[in-house]
Design a protein around this motif. Sequence first.
Motif, short mmCIF file in Angstrom:
data_model
loop_
_atom_site.label_atom_id
_atom_site.label_comp_id
_atom_site.label_asym_id
_atom_site.label_seq_id
_atom_site.Cartn_x
_atom_site.Cartn_y
_atom_site.Cartn_z
N PHE A 32 30.76 42.80 45.52
CA PHE A 32 31.31 41.48 45.22
C PHE A 32 32.41 41.48 44.16
O PHE A 32 33.02 40.44 43.90
CB PHE A 32 30.19 40.53 44.79
CG PHE A 32 29.15 40.33 45.87
CD1 PHE A 32 29.46 39.65 47.03
CD2 PHE A 32 27.87 40.84 45.71
CE1 PHE A 32 28.51 39.47 48.03
CE2 PHE A 32 26.91 40.67 46.70
CZ PHE A 32 27.22 39.98 47.86
N ARG A 33 32.64 42.63 43.52
CA ARG A 33 33.68 42.68 42.49
C ARG A 33 34.63 43.88 42.63
O ARG A 33 35.84 43.71 42.68
CB ARG A 33 33.02 42.73 41.11
CG ARG A 33 32.52 41.40 40.62
CD ARG A 33 33.63 40.51 40.12
NE ARG A 33 34.25 41.08 38.91
CZ ARG A 33 35.39 40.65 38.40
NH1 ARG A 33 36.05 39.68 38.97
NH2 ARG A 33 35.88 41.21 37.30
N ALA A 34 34.06 45.07 42.69
CA ALA A 34 34.88 46.27 42.59
C ALA A 34 35.90 46.43 43.71
O ALA A 34 37.03 46.86 43.48
CB ALA A 34 33.98 47.51 42.52
N VAL A 35 35.52 46.10 44.94
CA VAL A 35 36.42 46.33 46.08
C VAL A 35 37.09 45.05 46.57
O VAL A 35 37.72 45.05 47.63
CB VAL A 35 35.66 47.01 47.25
CG1 VAL A 35 35.13 48.37 46.82
CG2 VAL A 35 34.52 46.14 47.75
N LYS A 36 36.96 43.98 45.81
CA LYS A 36 37.60 42.72 46.19
C LYS A 36 39.04 42.68 45.67
O LYS A 36 39.27 42.90 44.48
CB LYS A 36 36.82 41.53 45.64
CG LYS A 36 35.45 41.32 46.27
CD LYS A 36 35.60 40.90 47.72
CE LYS A 36 34.25 40.59 48.33
NZ LYS A 36 34.39 40.17 49.74
N PRO A 37 40.02 42.38 46.53
CA PRO A 37 41.41 42.29 46.06
C PRO A 37 41.60 41.27 44.94
O PRO A 37 42.44 41.47 44.06
CB PRO A 37 42.17 41.87 47.32
CG PRO A 37 41.31 42.30 48.46
CD PRO A 37 39.91 42.16 47.97
N GLN A 38 40.81 40.20 44.97
CA GLN A 38 40.96 39.15 43.96
C GLN A 38 40.75 39.68 42.54
O GLN A 38 41.35 39.18 41.59
CB GLN A 38 39.97 38.01 44.24
CG GLN A 38 40.25 37.22 45.49
CD GLN A 38 39.82 37.92 46.76
OE1 GLN A 38 39.16 38.95 46.71
NE2 GLN A 38 40.19 37.37 47.90
#
Length: 306
Positions: A32-38
């Motif tokens: 939910f964080r590391a691989v999210k572009p955002q």
Amino acid sequence: MKKPLTYAMSVVITLLLIFGCLGLAAGGILKFRAVKPQTALKLVESEQLVQKVHDNLESYYKTQENVSGISADTYADAISTEALTPIIRAYIENGFGYVNRSRNEISVHADFTELENDVTAFFVRYANENGYERDSTFDAKVKETIEAAKSNILSACDIYRFRTLSDANYLSKLRTVASWADYLLIGAVLILALLMLVLSILYRKEPAMLCYWGGTAVLVSSVLMLIPALYLQSTRWFDRFAVKEDAVFAAVTGYLYSMTGTVITAAIIGIVLAAAIYLLYGIVSHASPDRARREAKRNMRAAAEE
């Protein structure tokens, strides 16, 4: 707690619960964080990445002006922050999208029409002023200069060096690791549920102890995450990375510190949750029938002694 075997089993189960909590946190942060572009896109503005890329390119072309004879102003429009922003964002979206499998390529297709026109206009003006013939050699030189500028700009905008990672076969490995997030989450939840079931069977007559051991596992796993993350954040440990380009350094370290901050947040939430579980333990243990019976026996003994 009265039986040594039960206590020993509880300690072992709690240790396994700690690893399960760590796995759950790792899977959640990865997915939910590391691989999210955002996550990386937020750094574009906060770390002024576009401005840093612009400054690097501007400095480069001013230096090259003495070598190639091409005025640095020729590239001014092509390397403006307005022109670079969509390219940088596209690289981030494609790169992280490739890692999390929402996209299948990392290449970016940018509109360099203005660059082509400005470079061509410079060469035409230079040829007219110096009496050079516009032949095939002239056209080849113009094309070569344009292609070199395109490549240079695209490379500078790839601030996370996705193309380099892809060429070195590291990006596919990161993609594989990212795909483990779902399995890690599901596995951690199943293991935690199974271990809590075993604990509930062990303490079926003392439900409060379920809260005690569960709260201990959450607390210890949270502290294990919090201490190293706080150390990395407080010492600015990632600042020691030796990266020449300002934009790449700011992007990479900014991303790592963002992940460290996420770990700290998760750890704090875990500590608060552990405190709530301990509070529940106190409430349940105080209201348990066993406690009531023990208190009644103590009262009876006290009354008999009087």
